[in-house]
Structure formats: structure tokens, C-alpha cells
Design an enzyme around this catalytic site. Structure first.
Site, mmCIF file in Angstrom:
data_model
loop_
_atom_site.group_PDB
_atom_site.id
_atom_site.type_symbol
_atom_site.label_atom_id
_atom_site.label_comp_id
_atom_site.label_asym_id
_atom_site.label_seq_id
_atom_site.Cartn_x
_atom_site.Cartn_y
_atom_site.Cartn_z
ATOM 1 N N GLU A 31 -5.431 5.067 -7.565
ATOM 2 C CA GLU A 31 -6.392 5.628 -8.301
ATOM 3 C C GLU A 31 -5.782 7.191 -8.400
ATOM 4 O O GLU A 31 -5.175 7.597 -7.777
ATOM 5 C CB GLU A 31 -7.684 5.738 -7.269
ATOM 6 C CG GLU A 31 -8.770 6.444 -7.686
ATOM 7 C CD GLU A 31 -10.056 6.667 -6.938
ATOM 8 O OE1 GLU A 31 -9.950 6.376 -5.618
ATOM 9 O OE2 GLU A 31 -10.897 7.384 -7.224
ATOM 10 N N ARG A 256 -0.608 -1.322 6.440
ATOM 11 C CA ARG A 256 -0.319 -0.139 5.696
ATOM 12 C C ARG A 256 0.887 0.546 6.645
ATOM 13 O O ARG A 256 1.259 0.420 7.600
ATOM 14 C CB ARG A 256 -1.364 1.043 6.101
ATOM 15 C CG ARG A 256 -2.715 0.852 5.067
ATOM 16 C CD ARG A 256 -3.768 1.839 5.227
ATOM 17 N NE ARG A 256 -3.486 3.057 4.584
ATOM 18 C CZ ARG A 256 -4.150 3.103 3.327
ATOM 19 N NH1 ARG A 256 -4.828 2.047 2.776
ATOM 20 N NH2 ARG A 256 -3.967 4.180 2.844
ATOM 21 N N LYS A 266 -4.715 10.808 0.853
ATOM 22 C CA LYS A 266 -4.677 11.624 -0.466
ATOM 23 C C LYS A 266 -5.860 12.816 -0.063
ATOM 24 O O LYS A 266 -5.530 13.923 -0.611
ATOM 25 C CB LYS A 266 -4.917 10.970 -1.557
ATOM 26 C CG LYS A 266 -3.723 10.364 -2.109
ATOM 27 C CD LYS A 266 -4.057 9.612 -3.533
ATOM 28 C CE LYS A 266 -4.706 8.234 -3.309
ATOM 29 N NZ LYS A 266 -4.812 7.621 -4.588
HETATM 30 P P1 ATP Z 1 -5.104 7.073 0.428
HETATM 31 O O1 ATP Z 1 -6.189 6.589 1.411
HETATM 32 O O2 ATP Z 1 -3.796 7.706 1.150
HETATM 33 O O3 ATP Z 1 -5.931 7.894 -0.489
HETATM 34 P P2 ATP Z 1 -5.402 4.682 -1.022
HETATM 35 O O4 ATP Z 1 -5.162 3.450 -0.466
HETATM 36 O O5 ATP Z 1 -6.818 5.250 -1.371
HETATM 37 O O6 ATP Z 1 -4.654 5.871 -0.314
HETATM 38 P P3 ATP Z 1 -4.801 4.037 -3.867
HETATM 39 O O7 ATP Z 1 -4.308 4.901 -4.877
HETATM 40 O O8 ATP Z 1 -6.066 3.143 -3.876
HETATM 41 O O9 ATP Z 1 -4.644 4.922 -2.413
HETATM 42 O O10 ATP Z 1 -3.616 3.043 -3.288
HETATM 43 C C1 ATP Z 1 -2.668 2.408 -4.469
HETATM 44 C C2 ATP Z 1 -2.120 1.243 -3.545
HETATM 45 O O11 ATP Z 1 -1.354 1.756 -2.630
HETATM 46 C C3 ATP Z 1 -3.039 0.303 -3.147
HETATM 47 O O12 ATP Z 1 -2.870 -1.178 -3.118
HETATM 48 C C4 ATP Z 1 -3.224 0.720 -1.645
HETATM 49 O O13 ATP Z 1 -3.212 -0.189 -0.629
HETATM 50 C C5 ATP Z 1 -1.601 1.214 -1.510
HETATM 51 N N1 ATP Z 1 -1.296 2.010 -0.275
HETATM 52 C C6 ATP Z 1 -1.984 3.083 -0.075
HETATM 53 N N2 ATP Z 1 -1.613 3.653 1.135
HETATM 54 C C7 ATP Z 1 -0.730 2.736 1.734
HETATM 55 C C8 ATP Z 1 0.017 2.812 2.903
HETATM 56 N N3 ATP Z 1 0.012 3.936 3.664
HETATM 57 N N4 ATP Z 1 0.944 1.891 3.113
HETATM 58 C C9 ATP Z 1 1.022 0.810 2.071
HETATM 59 N N5 ATP Z 1 0.229 0.780 1.041
HETATM 60 C C10 ATP Z 1 -0.584 1.958 0.617
HETATM 61 MG MG MG Z 2 -8.453 5.234 -2.722
#
Ligand code: ATP
Ligand code: MG
Length: 552
Positions: A31, A256, A266
Site C-alpha cells: 500500500e 512476518r 509504517k
Molecule cells: P505495516 O504494517 O508495516 O504498515 P503492511 O503489511 O500494512 O505493513 P503493506 O504495504 O500492506 O504493508 O505490505 C505489502 C506486503 O508486504 C504485504 O503482502 C505484507 O504482508 C508484506 N509485509 C509487510 N510487513 C512485513 C513483514 N514484517 N514481514 C514480511 N512481510 C511483510
Molecule cells: Mg497495510
């Protein structure tokens, strides 16, 4: 990706062998609401790595269904970071490319009696949803006629309703054991300008509805995501099925990546940036890809690290020392060796001829002789590290103190003869003598000394700034934050996480460029900072010290 086993690879292999699939298509779906962090690197390495391995392809897709939080700056940084990590996407896509298609699929659901417009507020919907132990309650609007739903949904699109006034919900099962299946909201009204579609839309699909449709449109075969989406898998499959998507992607979840002493969401990283605790998303203390890059981490080190953490369903926190291990491994053979004094103390070598400067030869990297040699000036005046002198040393202190002799790396033995102080009693200069017989490389064996110090010649040395980093927030402090009620992680930002020192470096460093990496003798690996370096002064970020406690 390394040839070690992981459960995702096993599933894909089986799918190909059984003929269930004849190709592998994955996607990395960030995102654009912030910069990528090292956790995302894991998702990137898995998605791109596994597709590469099976000659498949990977799309970079921006999940931009939430216009209020998203921004072009983030889109640009994400593209840059993925490319920097060494990956090429097959197609660049946006969820917003598919808004019209999603709208049509929602209309299809309504026509099938599988979706309805609800007038309950978000709070009421939450109340009606029930709990893990109690079933949910039907909304009074659940049994609206198809025609009425079609009309209302059309008017939602036309902008006749305010934010929150109406939503579209999937009609599934209000008593499902899985709360995600209790008529989830799939569209909401949001009068917001979108960074891609502008003001075309005032209704936006929810992630849980949009994501499976995006995957299916792109022909994604294996939709790899993190375990918090496991509970949503039945809904994902429901959407693919009921929206009659021509292709059927399979969602697979993995654990994760978390790293000790590192906040990694984020939302929190954004707060640190916006409230000025760091100097931007690329501050070297940030676990963002751009921060790690600016600190001096290499894509190779990050990829190796992520691979070494493995792929599993679990998600324990990894020791930060493990990441440091991989950057040392990567830089060991690549980074030129050099000397820098971070906290200078002047030394005058009283028996060295005044006005004379000699050039000494030194290897650029003893572990990689092909890198050749460099020249280092030596003269009567040099700088040593202030902490390499003690007037009244404890036992086993082998550096400079009155009467003691040490080796200067690549040069001579010197002996401390006299200590000069200013009116406040602070040591401002050392007077030493040197022994010409002890020149490095001449095979001198006459006597031994225990300390070897780094130094720089004083008249030609270049000024340099050194930035040393500690964790921005420590886990032990954060644990304390959980216990006290009125504190958040922000209250535990480590005020000593950045130390800046003004020192000197070898003159042969004058052509160093931003992002060049060096190993400073005894101090560790450093990167030339791209933001603060000027024509007058190189600024170095310490990537990592030399010592490691980490055992793989
Ligand atoms: P955050 O919670 O840090 O904002 P998010 O999951 O909301 O992260 P996205 O932009 O939606 O961030 O993530 C893009 C991809 O990266 C998703 O498929 C998500 O599952 C993966 N991802 C995000 N954080 C991690 C992590 N700590 N380890 C592995 N994969 C991750
Ligand atoms: Mg997200």
C-alpha cells in the site's frame, strides 16, 4: 532464492507437478502509504525469488484503495527500493486500475442476492457483528430487494451520500464462526481525491474485496501474504468464487519478519518522521530500505539476511546482529581499508625531521590483495584517537601512556615522552619519539609492543564527520511502555541514538563519493552519507562495527 526447503516452494512444486498449475505468477502488493521497511524486503524476496526459481513472473502492484493515506511520493520510493534490491517486475499495476471492474463485480454480487446496501453506521455494524462466542445480528437492511440495492449502490457511486452514510456489504453468514464472514463491508463512501483516479470515484472497495479480484485479474497463481490474513482466506476464496473470477489464485500465508530493537510498522515509522525524531524516512536509524541504504547496507546483504531467516508460519523476532553479520560478510572483500580518527588528539614526534613528509605503502584490502595499495603520508605531526591515550592507565592498557611504546599501523613505533595540557588541565598534545628502525614492512623484530593504533598525518588530513548509531528504540524500553498506561513508544525514543564526531581521514579519500563504503581500521564499516556530505567535508555513517557476537 537459496535451495533450502520452504513450505511455499513445496506447495508450488506440487502444483506444477500435478498439473494444477502450468505457470507461477506472484505479486508484491504494497500500500503506498509509507516507505518500505526490512519486513517488506522479506515479502519481496519471497515473491520475486520464488517466481524466478520456477521461471514465473512477479507484478509490482500498488494496493491503493485508501486514498486518504496514499501518496505519489510513496509510490516513487517503493519502485526505487524494489529495483535497488535487485528485482524487476513483469508489470506495474495499481489496484485503482481495476476500480471499474471491481464495481461491476460488486453489481454482480448484488444481482445474485449476495450483497446489500446497509444504512447502519460503522459503529452499529461493529455492535451487530457479535463476538467470538456470540453470533452476529442481521442488519434491518439485510433483506433489501435486489432492485433497491442496485439503485442505492448506483447512487452511492454518483455521490448522493455522505461518508459513512451507506456501505455495501457482502451477504454471507452472520453466525459464521469466522467473524470475517459476517457480512463484511466491501465498499464505503469516501469523498476523497485519489492520487491516481482523482475525483472519478467517491466509493472505494475494501481491501478484503479488492485484493482477491486484483489477484484474479492478473492471473496470480499464488498470492503470498503474511499470517495475519489467514483468517481472511475463506473470504478471499468466497470473493473469487462468487464474483465468478475466471482465474483462481491461491492465498498462502507466511510469518512476518520482526527484528529486535526495531519498530516496524509504517504507522509508527511515519510518526517518527512527522514528529521530527528522525531526519526523514531515510534516516539511517530507520529500518526502512531507504534508511538501511543510506546507512550503508547493500542489497546483497539484505537479500542474504532475509533468505537466512527462512520461510515459515512462525514470526519470532530475529536478532539484529544477524543482519549486521550479513553486511560484514558482504563488505569484507569489497570495502577498501582506511584510517580515520574520530576524536583527534595531536601527537608531535619530536625526533622526526621538521618539514619532512614520507609516503608509506599500505594494502587497500589485505583480504583481497587484488585491490592493490594506497599511499599514506607520515610526518612529524599526526592525530591519534583521544581514547588511545590515558595518563594513568589501568593494568592491561596497551595504548599510549607516559613512557609506553606502541605501533602506528603501517608506520613506526612511537613512545610517549611528554603530555601537554591546557590551563584547564585537559590534555591537548602528546610529545613522542619514534624509532626509524621499526618501520612497518622492513621486517623489524628487535622488540615487540602490544598496542597498534590508527592515526592520520596532521597537515594533509581531510576533515570528516562521523555519525554513529544506536537503536532508536530498544525492546526492553518498549516492554516497560506496555506496563505504564499513559506512555507510547514515542516516549521511549533513545535520545543517544545518534552521536556525531568531527575528526580526520587519510588524504587519499578525497575522491570518495556518496554511498562509497570503507572499513576504518578498528572502527568498523562506514558509508559516505549522501545527504550531509559537502565539497568541504565528507560525512560518514557507521554501518556496523567490526566485532560480532553473532554466530550463524
Ligand atoms: P505495516 O504494517 O508495516 O504498515 P503492511 O503489511 O500494512 O505493513 P503493506 O504495504 O500492506 O504493508 O505490505 C505489502 C506486503 O508486504 C504485504 O503482502 C505484507 O504482508 C508484506 N509485509 C509487510 N510487513 C512485513 C513483514 N514484517 N514481514 C514480511 N512481510 C511483510
Ligand atoms: Mg497495510
Amino acid at each position: 532464492m537459496e535451495e533450502n526447503s520452504n513450505f511455499i516452494r513445496s506447495i508450488i512444486k506440487e502444483d506444477l507437478e500435478s498439473g494444477k498449475r502450468d505457470t507461477v505468477v506472484t505479486r508484491f502488493p504494497p500500500e503506498p502509504n509509507g516507505y518500505l521497511h526490512i519486513g517488506h524486503a522479506k515479502s519481496i524476496v519471497i515473491n520475486f525469488g520464488i517466481a524466478d526459481e520456477f521461471n514465473g513472473q512477479t507484478n509490482l502492484r500498488f494496493d491503493d484503495t485508501n486514498p486518504l493515506k496514499e501518496d505519489q511520493e510513496y509510490v516513487d520510493s517503493i519502485k526505487n527500493d524494489v529495483a535497488w534490491l535487485g528485482y524487476e517486475w513483469e508489470n506495474l499495476r495499481y489496484a485503482s486500475d481495476y476500480f471499474e471492474e471491481m464495481y461491476k463485480r460488486a453489481v454482480l454480487l448484488i444481482k445474485k442476492g449476495k450483497a446489500y446496501v446497509d444504512d447502519l453506521s460503522i459503529e452499529e455494524i461493529r455492535e451487530y457483528r457479535g463476538t467470538l462466542t456470540e453470533p452476529g445480528k442481521d442488519s434491518p437492511y439485510r433483506n433489501r430487494a435486489v432492485e433497491e440495492n442496485l439503485d442505492l449502490f448506483d447512487r452511492m457511486r454518483k455521490g448522493e451520500f455522505q461518508n459513512g452514510e451507506k456501505v455495501l456489504r457482502a451477504k454471507i453468514d452472520m453466525s459464521s464462526g469466522n467473524i470475517n464472514m459476517r457480512d463484511p463491508v466491501i465498499y464505503r463512501v469516501s469523498h476523497a481525491t485519489h492520487h491516481n483516479t482523482g475525483d472519478t470515484w467517491c466509493i472505494y472497495p475494501m481491501y478484503a474485496f479488492a485484493h482477491p479480484i486484483e489477484d484474479a485479474i492478473e492471473g496470480v497463481t499464488h498470492s503470498l501474504c503474511t499470517t495475519e490474513f489467514e483468517e481472511q482466506r475463506p473470504l478471499y476464496n468466497w470473493v473469487v468464487e462468487e464474483c465468478e473470477m475466471p482465474s483462481k489464485p491461491q492465498q498462502i500465508e507466511f510469518g512476518r519478519l520482526n527484528i529486535e530493537n526495531t519498530v516496524m510498522s509504517k504507522r509508527k515509522l511515519k510518526q517518527l518522521v512527522e514528529e521530527g525524531y528522525v531526519d526523514g524516512w531515510d534516516d539511517p536509524r530507520m529500518p526502512t530500505i531507504s534508511g538501511l541504504r543510506r546507512k550503508g547496507y547493500t542489497p546483497e546483504a539484505i537479500r542474504e539476511f532475509v533468505q537466512a531467516t527462512g520461510v515459515s508460519k512462525g514470526s519470532g523476532a530475529v536478532d539484529e546482529a544477524m543482519l549486521e553479520h550479513f553486511v560484514r560478510e558482504d563488505l569484507k572483500l569489497k570495502a577498501p581499508r582506511t584510517m580515520g580518527v574520530l576524536d583527534p588528539l595531536k601527537v608531535v614526534i619530536t625526533n622526526y625531521p621538521e618539514g619532512q613528509v614520507e609516503m608509506l605503502d599500505a594494502e587497500i584490502n589485505p583480504e583481497n590483495p587484488e585491490m592493490g595499495t594506497r599511499q599514506i603520508p607520515f610526518s612529524r605531526e599526526i592525530y591519534v584517537e583521544r581514547e588511545d591515550f590515558m595518563e594513568n592507565p589501568p593494568k592491561k592498557y596497551f595504548r599510549l601512556f607516559p613512557g609506553n611504546e606502541v605501533r602506528l599501523k603501517h608506520a613506526y613505533f612511537i613512545k610517549c615522552e611528554e603530555v601537554i595540557k591546557d590551563e584547564n588541565g585537559e590534555v591537548v598534545e602528546l610529545r613522542c619519539t619514534y624509532d626509524p628502525e621499526t618501520k612497518s614492512g622492513t621486517g623489524f623484530t628487535g622488540r615487540k609492543v602490544k598496542g597498534t593504533l590508527h592515526w592520520v598525518e596532521a597537515t594533509q588530513a581531510l576533515p570528516a564527520e562521523f555519525r554513529l548509531y544506536e537503536p532508536l528504540i530498544r525492546d526492553e524500553d518498549l516492554k516497560a511502555a506496555d506496563e505504564s498506561e499513559d506512555k507510547t513508544f514515542i516516549d521511549f525514543v533513545n535520545e543517544d541514538s545518534l552521536t556525531i564526531q568531527q575528526g580526520f581521514i587519510e588524504p587519499n579519500m578525497k575522491d570518495a563519493k556518496p554511498q562509497d563504503k570503507f572499513q576504518f581500521f578498528r572502527h568498523g564499516y562506514f558509508n559516505v552519507d549522501p545527504k550531509h556530505t559537502t565539497h568541504e567535508k565528507l560525512v560518514f555513517n557507521r554501518i556496523v562495527s567490526l566485532k560480532s557476537s553473532f554466530k550463524l
